[in-house]
Structures are given as structure tokens and as C-alpha cells.
Design a protein around this motif. Structure first.
Motif, mmCIF file in Angstrom:
data_model
loop_
_atom_site.group_PDB
_atom_site.id
_atom_site.type_symbol
_atom_site.label_atom_id
_atom_site.label_comp_id
_atom_site.label_asym_id
_atom_site.label_seq_id
_atom_site.Cartn_x
_atom_site.Cartn_y
_atom_site.Cartn_z
ATOM 1 N N GLY A 1 -6.840 -1.471 3.693
ATOM 2 C CA GLY A 1 -6.122 -1.709 4.837
ATOM 3 C C GLY A 1 -6.534 -2.906 5.423
ATOM 4 O O GLY A 1 -6.111 -4.014 6.021
ATOM 5 N N ALA B 1 1.008 3.974 -2.964
ATOM 6 C CA ALA B 1 0.571 5.490 -2.583
ATOM 7 C C ALA B 1 1.714 6.322 -3.168
ATOM 8 O O ALA B 1 1.452 7.628 -3.700
ATOM 9 C CB ALA B 1 0.789 5.696 -1.178
ATOM 10 N N THR C 1 0.727 -1.276 0.133
ATOM 11 C CA THR C 1 -0.164 -0.005 0.042
ATOM 12 C C THR C 1 0.751 1.292 -0.060
ATOM 13 O O THR C 1 0.602 2.313 -0.648
ATOM 14 C CB THR C 1 -0.822 -0.015 1.207
ATOM 15 O OG1 THR C 1 -0.712 -1.219 2.071
ATOM 16 C CG2 THR C 1 -2.351 0.030 0.684
ATOM 17 N N GLY D 1 -8.373 4.052 2.190
ATOM 18 C CA GLY D 1 -7.442 3.267 3.206
ATOM 19 C C GLY D 1 -8.146 2.395 4.183
ATOM 20 O O GLY D 1 -7.542 1.306 4.466
ATOM 21 N N SER E 1 -8.307 8.840 2.633
ATOM 22 C CA SER E 1 -7.343 7.890 3.150
ATOM 23 C C SER E 1 -8.103 7.162 4.372
ATOM 24 O O SER E 1 -7.736 6.133 4.684
ATOM 25 C CB SER E 1 -6.144 8.852 3.966
ATOM 26 O OG SER E 1 -7.048 9.583 4.997
ATOM 27 N N GLY F 1 -3.344 5.846 3.931
ATOM 28 C CA GLY F 1 -4.386 5.313 4.884
ATOM 29 C C GLY F 1 -4.425 3.892 4.996
ATOM 30 O O GLY F 1 -4.193 3.465 6.191
ATOM 31 N N GLY F 2 -4.291 3.210 3.700
ATOM 32 C CA GLY F 2 -4.166 1.654 3.975
ATOM 33 C C GLY F 2 -2.998 1.241 4.494
ATOM 34 O O GLY F 2 -2.723 0.177 5.084
ATOM 35 N N TYR F 3 -1.812 1.882 4.507
ATOM 36 C CA TYR F 3 -0.484 1.402 4.840
ATOM 37 C C TYR F 3 -0.399 1.530 6.497
ATOM 38 O O TYR F 3 0.250 0.697 7.160
ATOM 39 C CB TYR F 3 0.541 2.554 4.530
ATOM 40 C CG TYR F 3 1.899 2.455 5.094
ATOM 41 C CD1 TYR F 3 2.770 1.314 4.933
ATOM 42 C CD2 TYR F 3 2.323 3.229 6.183
ATOM 43 C CE1 TYR F 3 3.945 1.001 5.570
ATOM 44 C CE2 TYR F 3 3.430 3.265 6.589
ATOM 45 C CZ TYR F 3 4.352 2.028 6.358
ATOM 46 O OH TYR F 3 5.345 1.985 7.214
#
Length: 413
Positions: free
Chosen positions: A229, A63, A59, A225, A221, A347-349
Motif C-alpha cells: 500500500g 487479492a 491490489t 498490506g 494484511s 490490506g494493500g487496497y
């Protein structure tokens, strides 16, 4: 209200389908490490934080690379950008298939899988540029429903690894649909003649000086995300919290992911009908309640239902955000898609990092889910503060989009 019959008579069906397929197969590859993480953790003896870091790296790569593909989309067009993205996606898959035998190799593969995540920056502008404002929510929702590719990853990755007794094979098999997609995309996709002229880097910088750019980044995000996520981390969560096997944990993840995947177009359609602001405030409220409920760590069936509703809300939120973005930033949709998409990737990170690190520090998932609930509440407050200015400047009565200003000429932050 969107007229479906009229929608089918405008735009370019081949490009819309190509956008969906490109995004779908790329998303499958992007989240591939999520379901495989439990198997990889056993092979490499990873702790909670290390598992979260492994599934979060794709992710992060996505990004960063979305910004690159966003600029390329504006400069050379979404079709050629998409062809480049699909071709480069084969690199980490081949590496994971033939060479990945250490954690160093896996970290390289994880970051490079971000190329697939960057597909967002080309796929959505390809679809968006063919449709007039009143159909933006539905068109972007259909193309964006490609996040359903997650289902293929969660449903089949661990089964393939179990069948062959080797997780490396999963990466090799994943190359086949990417090659097929590259051929179909090359044949059917077509750049819109209405595509805005490329902007200079200085003009891209002006977009980032505006408050609305950052607000959309925060909103996305959390929605995108949250979806990606959770998609990458839920297999770990079900395995750790409820003791499910890798295949069973991925199956429960699939059940939850279905909600977010197929309700994204619904979010865009409802935003067209009811207004993006109303939709987002309701959806963030639902997410906040669901995350608070999950934090109590109830029985598996209840948790699954709560997660399904939360993922459905994330998916609809994605559609709602991108019903607004093309209207507010119409002439810079390529770069804005890259910027906002990058924020979604960030956000997913952080979502897996929050859940994994908090679990390692406290021994429980409860504080992590409460943090996610609080973030959703913050988004509601933020929208409530800015909605008055948005309605005065570029949103009409009922929260529906009216004539959008040029993002270069509008009020700066």
C-alpha cells in the motif's frame, strides 16, 4: 539457528531463484501504477480519492486472484500455475500500451494488473515445498524478497514516461522482462516431489473455519498490506505533501521501498532464530511509532527516514509471518498462501483508500497516519492474547516452531 552452508546443500536452487525472479518481475508490474499515478492524475484530472482508488485497484485484483492461483497451485502445481500467471500478465500490459485512453480503460488495466500480484500464491509454495521446516523462514524470505521489484517500478517508470513523453510506452517496455522471466521460469523451475496431494474444496473450507487462519490474515494484511500500500501511494504522498515532481517523488519512494524489499529475508531468518511471535510484536511496535511520527508531517528528510524504518519493519514482518504459516498449515500451504496473500492484498487496497479519502475529507494526511498507527497497536494486542495458546499447541520454547499440527485436525475457532 540456520546453518547457511547446510541450507545451500538442500532444496532446489533453480526453483528458489525462479520463485524470486517470478515474484520480482510480477511485483514490478503489480505496483506500476503507483509511480505513474501523479502523471495519470494530471492527464485525467483526478482528486485525492480518485488517485488513491486507481493505485489501490491492482491490489484488490491481486487479492481476489490469489485465491484462484492458490487453488490452482494445489491442483496443478506451482510451476504450471506460474507459467499461466506470467502469460496472463502480458494482457493488461498490452492493453495499457495500445488501448488505454480513458479512465475506464485504466480501471480495467488496474484490476487486471492484479494477475501479477497473484504471483505470490504460486511463487512461495514453489520455494517452500523444497525446504525442510528449519529453513522455511529463510527460503520463504529469499523468494519473498521479490517484492524488491517495486524498486524497478518507482525508479524507472516515470523516467521512461518522461523520456518518451508518453506513459503508454511504460506498459509496452514492461512486457519485455515478463517474457524473459517466463522463459527462465519455464527452464529452471521444478515442482517438488514432496508437494502435498491436492485437497477438495470442502477441505479448503475447513481451513477457513479455524481461528488461526483469520489471525494470520489480519497479521499479513498489516505487514504486506502496509508494504504494498505504501509502495503504491508514497509517490502521491511526496508529490502532494512536499510538492516534488513525479520523478523526484518516485525517487524518494524508491529510497523508502528499499528498506522493505531487502529486509524481508532478514525477517524470516531472525524469526527462525528468535521466534516469529517475538519478531512480530517488536516490528508492529516499530510501525506504530513510525506512523505516529509521520502523522506530525515533519520535514522531508525526517519523513523519509521514518518511512524507511516503517517499510523495513513491514518487510521483515512479511518474512516473520511466513516463517510461521508453513509450519502451522504445512499440508495446505498452497491454499493458505492464497488466503493469507489475499488478505495482504486487501490490506494493500485499503491503505491508499484510508490515506486518500481522509486527506480529501480533512485536508491533511495526519489523521490517516494515526489510523495506521492504531492498527499496528491492535496487532500487538491480538498477538499478546493468542500467544499462550500458540505456544502450547504448535510453538516451542522461545517462540520457535516445534512440530506443527495438521491444520485440519487442530483446534477450531
Amino acid at each position: 539457528m540456520v546453518d547457511r552452508k547446510s541450507f545451500l546443500q538442500v532444496g532446489h536452487k533453480g526453483s528458489l531463484f525462479s520463485s524470486f525472479l517470478y515474484f520480482d518481475m510480477s511485483f514490478m508490474v503489480w505496483v506500476l501504477l503507483g509511480p505513474l499515478a501523479v502523471i495519470l492524475a494530471n492527464d485525467f484530472q483526478l482528486d485525492a480519492a480518485e488517485k488513491a482508488n486507481l493505485v489501490a485497484l491492482p491490489t484488490l485484483g491481486g487479492a481476489v486472484l490469489r485465491l484462484v492461483l492458490g487453488v490452482l497451485t494445489d491442483k496443478i502445481g506451482p510451476k504450471l500455475t506460474g507459467q499461466i500467471g506470467l502469460s496472463l500478465t502480458l494482457v493488461p500490459l498490452f492493453w495499457g500500451w495500445q488501448f488505454a485512453d480513458s479512465m475506464g480503460d485504466m480501471y480495467f488495466v488496474a484490476l487486471m494488473l492484479g494477475i501479477a500480484g497473484a504471483s505470490f500464491a504460486a511463487a512461495l509454495p514453489l520455494a517452500s515445498s523444497w525446504y525442510p521446516p528449519q529453513y522455511q523462514g529463510l527460503a520463504m524470505g529469499i523468494a519473498g524478497a521479490g517484492n524488491s521489484g517495486t524498486i524497478f517500478a518507482t525508479l524507472f517508470a516515470n523516467r521512461i514516461a518522461q523520456h518518451y513523453g508518453d506513459w503508454h510506452v511504460v506498459f509496452g517496455i514492461a512486457m519485455i522482462p515478463i517474457v524473459i522471466t517466463l522463459v527462465i521460469f519455464s527452464l529452471l523451475a521444478k515442482d517438488s516431489p514432496n508437494k502435498p496431494a491436492p485437497k477438495t474444496l470442502a477441505e479448503y473450507g475447513k481451513v477457513l473455519k479455524q481461528r488461526d487462519s483469520w489471525l494470520f490474515c489480519i497479521l499479513y494484511s498489516v505487514t504486506f498490506g502496509g508494504f504494498v500500500g505504501m509502495s503504491t501511494y508514497l509517490t502521491i504522498f511526496f508529490n502532494t505533501q512536499y510538492g516534488l515532481s513525479p520523478v523526484r517523488a518516485a525517487d524518494f519512494t524508491t529510497l523508502c521501498v528499499i528498506g522493505g524489499s531487502f529486509f524481508r529475508p532478514v525477517g524470516g531468518w531472525l524469526a527462525d532464530k528468535l521466534g516469529g511471535i517475538r519478531m512480530l510484536m517488536v516490528l508492529y511496535g516499530v510501525v506504530a511509532i513510525m506512523m505516529a511520527g509521520i502523522s506530525t508531517l515533519p520535514a522531508l528528510p525526517i519523513t523519509t527516514v521514518l518511512l524507511f524504518i516503517a517499510m523495513m519493519s513491514f518487510g521483515m514482518g512479511n518474512g516473520s509471518v511466513f516463517q510461521l504459516v508453513p509450519q502451522r498449515f504445512k499440508t495446505e500451504i498452497g491454499v493458505m498462501t492464497g488466503i493469507v496473500g489475499a488478505a495482504g492484498g486487501i490490506g494493500g487496497y485499503f491503505l491508499p483508500k484510508i490515506l486518500g479519502n481522509v486527506k480529501l475529507a480533512t485536508g491533511s494526511f495526519t489523521p490517516g497516519f494515526l489510523i495506521l498507527s492504531a492498527i499496528a497497536v491492535f496487532c500487538i494486542i491480538m498477538i499478546a492474547v493468542v500467544q499462550g495458546q500458540w505456544k502450547r499447541s504448535w510453538i516451542g520454547e522461545g517462540g520457535k516452531v516445534k512440530v506443527a499440527p495438521s491444520s485440519i485436525d487442530s483446534v477450531h475457532a
